[in-house]
Design a protein around this motif. Structure first.
Motif, PDB file in Angstrom:
ATOM      1  N   PRO A   1       0.826  -1.211   0.000  1.00 32.40           N
ATOM      2  CA  PRO A   1       0.000   0.000   0.000  1.00 32.40           C
ATOM      3  C   PRO A   1       0.859   1.259   0.000  1.00 32.40           C
ATOM      4  CG  PRO A   1       0.001  -1.038   2.168  1.00 32.40           C
ATOM      5  CD  PRO A   1       0.694  -1.986   1.241  1.00 32.40           C
ATOM      6  N   PRO A   2       0.302   2.388  -0.442  1.00 27.74           N
ATOM      7  CA  PRO A   2       1.040   3.653  -0.389  1.00 27.74           C
ATOM      8  C   PRO A   2       1.473   3.954   1.049  1.00 27.74           C
ATOM      9  CG  PRO A   2      -0.964   3.890  -1.682  1.00 27.74           C
ATOM     10  CD  PRO A   2      -1.036   2.548  -1.026  1.00 27.74           C
ATOM     11  N   PRO A   3       2.563   4.703   1.224  1.00 28.34           N
ATOM     12  CA  PRO A   3       3.051   5.017   2.572  1.00 28.34           C
ATOM     13  C   PRO A   3       1.951   5.608   3.457  1.00 28.34           C
ATOM     14  CG  PRO A   3       4.633   5.734   0.927  1.00 28.34           C
ATOM     15  CD  PRO A   3       3.413   5.298   0.174  1.00 28.34           C
ATOM     16  N   ALA A   4       1.831   5.055   4.652  1.00 29.82           N
ATOM     17  CA  ALA A   4       0.881   5.532   5.668  1.00 29.82           C
ATOM     18  C   ALA A   4      -0.582   5.391   5.256  1.00 29.82           C
ATOM     19  CB  ALA A   4       1.178   6.982   6.048  1.00 29.82           C
ATOM     20  N   ALA A   5      -0.866   4.634   4.196  1.00 35.17           N
ATOM     21  CA  ALA A   5      -2.256   4.502   3.748  1.00 35.17           C
ATOM     22  C   ALA A   5      -3.094   3.653   4.694  1.00 35.17           C
ATOM     23  CB  ALA A   5      -2.301   3.909   2.340  1.00 35.17           C
ATOM     24  N   ILE A   6      -2.469   2.635   5.302  1.00 29.02           N
ATOM     25  CA  ILE A   6      -3.211   1.721   6.169  1.00 29.02           C
ATOM     26  C   ILE A   6      -2.504   1.638   7.521  1.00 29.02           C
ATOM     27  CG2 ILE A   6      -4.050  -0.636   6.494  1.00 29.02           C
ATOM     28  CD1 ILE A   6      -4.143  -0.930   3.480  1.00 29.02           C
ATOM     29  N   ALA A   7      -3.183   2.054   8.569  1.00 30.35           N
ATOM     30  CA  ALA A   7      -2.629   1.948   9.918  1.00 30.35           C
ATOM     31  C   ALA A   7      -2.651   0.488  10.356  1.00 30.35           C
ATOM     32  CB  ALA A   7      -3.443   2.797  10.890  1.00 30.35           C
ATOM     33  N   PRO A   8      -1.686   0.057  11.174  1.00 31.75           N
ATOM     34  CA  PRO A   8      -1.665  -1.338  11.618  1.00 31.75           C
ATOM     35  C   PRO A   8      -2.973  -1.798  12.249  1.00 31.75           C
ATOM     36  CG  PRO A   8       0.408  -0.277  12.154  1.00 31.75           C
ATOM     37  CD  PRO A   8      -0.494   0.800  11.631  1.00 31.75           C
ATOM     38  N   ALA A   9      -3.633  -0.915  12.988  1.00 30.04           N
ATOM     39  CA  ALA A   9      -4.883  -1.286  13.655  1.00 30.04           C
ATOM     40  C   ALA A   9      -5.999  -1.583  12.663  1.00 30.04           C
ATOM     41  CB  ALA A   9      -5.321  -0.172  14.607  1.00 30.04           C
ATOM     42  N   ARG A  10      -5.818  -1.149  11.407  1.00 28.81           N
ATOM     43  CA  ARG A  10      -6.870  -1.337  10.404  1.00 28.81           C
ATOM     44  C   ARG A  10      -6.485  -2.371   9.345  1.00 28.81           C
ATOM     45  NH1 ARG A  10      -9.522   3.707   7.994  1.00 28.81           N
ATOM     46  NH2 ARG A  10     -11.473   2.830   8.766  1.00 28.81           N
ATOM     47  N   ALA A  11      -5.397  -3.090   9.576  1.00 30.40           N
ATOM     48  CA  ALA A  11      -4.947  -4.064   8.579  1.00 30.40           C
ATOM     49  C   ALA A  11      -5.994  -5.150   8.333  1.00 30.40           C
ATOM     50  CB  ALA A  11      -3.629  -4.693   9.016  1.00 30.40           C
ATOM     51  N   SER A  12      -6.791  -5.462   9.351  1.00 32.48           N
ATOM     52  CA  SER A  12      -7.805  -6.507   9.176  1.00 32.48           C
ATOM     53  C   SER A  12      -8.869  -6.110   8.159  1.00 32.48           C
ATOM     54  CB  SER A  12      -8.470  -6.833  10.515  1.00 32.48           C
ATOM     55  OG  SER A  12      -9.227  -5.735  10.988  1.00 32.48           O
ATOM     56  N   LEU A  13      -8.976  -4.808   7.865  1.00 33.01           N
ATOM     57  CA  LEU A  13      -9.950  -4.378   6.860  1.00 33.01           C
ATOM     58  C   LEU A  13      -9.578  -4.891   5.470  1.00 33.01           C
ATOM     59  CD1 LEU A  13     -10.629  -0.702   8.003  1.00 33.01           C
ATOM     60  CD2 LEU A  13     -12.098  -2.708   8.330  1.00 33.01           C
ATOM     61  N   VAL A  14      -8.288  -5.145   5.244  1.00 28.00           N
ATOM     62  CA  VAL A  14      -7.875  -5.729   3.964  1.00 28.00           C
ATOM     63  C   VAL A  14      -8.426  -7.151   3.853  1.00 28.00           C
ATOM     64  CG1 VAL A  14      -5.905  -6.383   2.526  1.00 28.00           C
ATOM     65  CG2 VAL A  14      -5.824  -4.270   3.878  1.00 28.00           C
ATOM     66  N   THR A  15      -8.378  -7.895   4.964  1.00 36.30           N
ATOM     67  CA  THR A  15      -8.994  -9.224   4.978  1.00 36.30           C
ATOM     68  C   THR A  15     -10.482  -9.123   4.687  1.00 36.30           C
ATOM     69  OG1 THR A  15      -7.392  -9.939   6.652  1.00 36.30           O
ATOM     70  CG2 THR A  15      -9.345 -11.313   6.357  1.00 36.30           C
ATOM     71  N   SER A  16     -11.133  -8.129   5.285  1.00 33.17           N
ATOM     72  CA  SER A  16     -12.570  -7.942   5.063  1.00 33.17           C
ATOM     73  C   SER A  16     -12.867  -7.627   3.603  1.00 33.17           C
ATOM     74  CB  SER A  16     -13.094  -6.816   5.957  1.00 33.17           C
ATOM     75  OG  SER A  16     -12.938  -7.127   7.324  1.00 33.17           O
ATOM     76  N   ALA A  17     -12.023  -6.790   2.988  1.00 37.95           N
ATOM     77  CA  ALA A  17     -12.215  -6.449   1.578  1.00 37.95           C
ATOM     78  C   ALA A  17     -12.084  -7.688   0.702  1.00 37.95           C
ATOM     79  CB  ALA A  17     -11.205  -5.383   1.157  1.00 37.95           C
ATOM     80  N   TRP A  18     -11.101  -8.526   1.014  1.00 36.89           N
ATOM     81  CA  TRP A  18     -10.916  -9.770   0.254  1.00 36.89           C
ATOM     82  C   TRP A  18     -12.112 -10.703   0.461  1.00 36.89           C
ATOM     83  CZ3 TRP A  18      -6.872 -11.202  -3.011  1.00 36.89           C
ATOM     84  CH2 TRP A  18      -6.913 -12.525  -3.460  1.00 36.89           C
ATOM     85  N   ALA A  19     -12.566 -10.836   1.704  1.00 35.42           N
ATOM     86  CA  ALA A  19     -13.676 -11.738   2.003  1.00 35.42           C
ATOM     87  C   ALA A  19     -14.940 -11.318   1.262  1.00 35.42           C
ATOM     88  CB  ALA A  19     -13.930 -11.778   3.510  1.00 35.42           C
TER      89      ALA A  19
END
Length: 244
Positions: free
Chosen positions: A34-52
Motif C-alpha cells: 500500500p502507499p506510505p501511511a495509507a493503512i494503519a496497523p490497527a486497520r490491517a484486518s480491513l484488507v482481509t474484510s475487503a478480500w472476504a
C-alpha cells in the motif's frame, strides 16, 4: 500473485495445516504494497474484510452460492444454525514506521471436492457440492481479483471504510449470534456473549451477559447453538482453543 493447484503444507491461523489435493480448491496468495501511511496497523484486518467480501461476490457470480462472513477470516455457507466452512483467509503484514508497508493475503477456497470427508461432515463444504456443477476456478479468481481491487483501492486512496464496513455487517454470519471467543490468557481468555457489532477498525464487539461490550481484535469465534448459549459468561481460559 501466486496460484497453486495443490497444497501440502498450507498454513492457517495459529499455524493450522491446510492441505488440498489437485483440482479441489482455489488457493492463492497476493502480495500488496500500500502507499506510505495509507493503512494503519490497527486497520490491517480491513484488507482481509475487503478480500472476504470480494470472494463472497465471486462465489455468487460464478457458482450461484453466496457465502457469509464468519469473523474474523472464514467464508461459510449457512443453513439455519449450521455454518459449513467453504474458505479460509489469512493476512500477514509488515509494519514500518508505524504503518503497514506490505501485506500478503492468502486464501484457500473449496471448489471441486468429490464429497465432504466424513470427519468434516456438517462443518465444511465445497462450491461444486453446493451448486451441483463444476466451478471454473480461473473465472472465480478473475472475478474475485476485480472485486478486491476496487475495494482495496478505495481503502488506500481515501481511508474511508464506511461502505466496506456496511457490507461486512450485511454479509456477517456472526453478528447477532451467541458466540464464544477463544483467546490466549494474555489477550483476556475466553469470552462468551452476543456478537453485536464490527467497529470502525474491523474488530468484533461482543456483549456479555452483564451487558458489558468487549472489543475483540483477535481470537477464534465459535458460533453457539441456542442451547449452548443460554447463559453466556466471561472468564479466563487455560489456553487457546479451536473454532470448528
Amino acid at each position: 500473485m501466486l496460484i497453486a493447484d495443490v497444497q501440502t503444507a498450507g498454513r492457517g491461523r495459529r499455524g493450522r495445516a491446510w492441505v488440498a489435493p489437485p483440482g479441489t480448491s482455489l488457493m492463492m496468495s497476493v502480495l500488496l504494497r500500500p502507499p506510505p501511511a495509507a493503512i494503519a496497523p490497527a486497520r490491517a484486518s480491513l484488507v482481509t474484510s475487503a478480500w472476504a467480501c470480494a470472494a463472497a461476490d465471486a462465489c455468487a457470480d460464478v457458482a450461484g452460492v453466496e457465502p457469509r462472513l464468519k469473523w474474523p477470516n472464514d467464508l461459510v455457507v449457512s443453513a439455519g444454525a449450521t455454518d459449513r466452512k467453504v474458505a479460509g483467509i489469512l493476512t500477514e503484514s509488515v509494519i514500518e514506521r508505524g504503518a503497514v508497508a506490505a501485506l500478503v493475503v492468502g486464501m484457500g477456497l473449496n471448489t471441486g471436492w468429490p464429497a465432504v470427508p466424513a470427519e468434516l461432515a456438517g462443518t465444511a463444504t465445497s462450491l461444486n457440492l453446493e451448486c451441483g456443477r463444476p466451478v471454473d476456478r480461473v473465472e472465480l479468481a478473475r472475478v474475485l481479483l476485480r472485486g478486491f481491487e476496487a475495494r482495496y483501492a478505495r481503502l488506500c486512496e481515501s481511508g474511508d471504510a464506511r461502505k466496506l464496513l456496511a457490507e461486512v455487517r450485511r454479509r456477517s454470519a456472526t453478528l447477532g449470534r451467541a458466540v464464544r471467543v477463544e483467546r490466549d490468557a494474555a489477550a483476556g481468555g475466553t469470552l462468551a456473549g452476543v456478537a453485536t457489532d464490527v467497529d470502525d477498525d474491523g474488530a468484533l464487539v461482543v456483549t456479555d451477559a452483564a451487558g458489558t461490550a468487549h472489543r475483540v481484535d483477535v481470537g477464534d469465534v465459535v458460533h453457539l447453538r441456542p442451547a449452548a448459549a443460554a447463559a453466556p459468561s466471561a472468564g479466563p481460559s487455560a489456553g487457546p482453543g479451536r473454532a470448528p
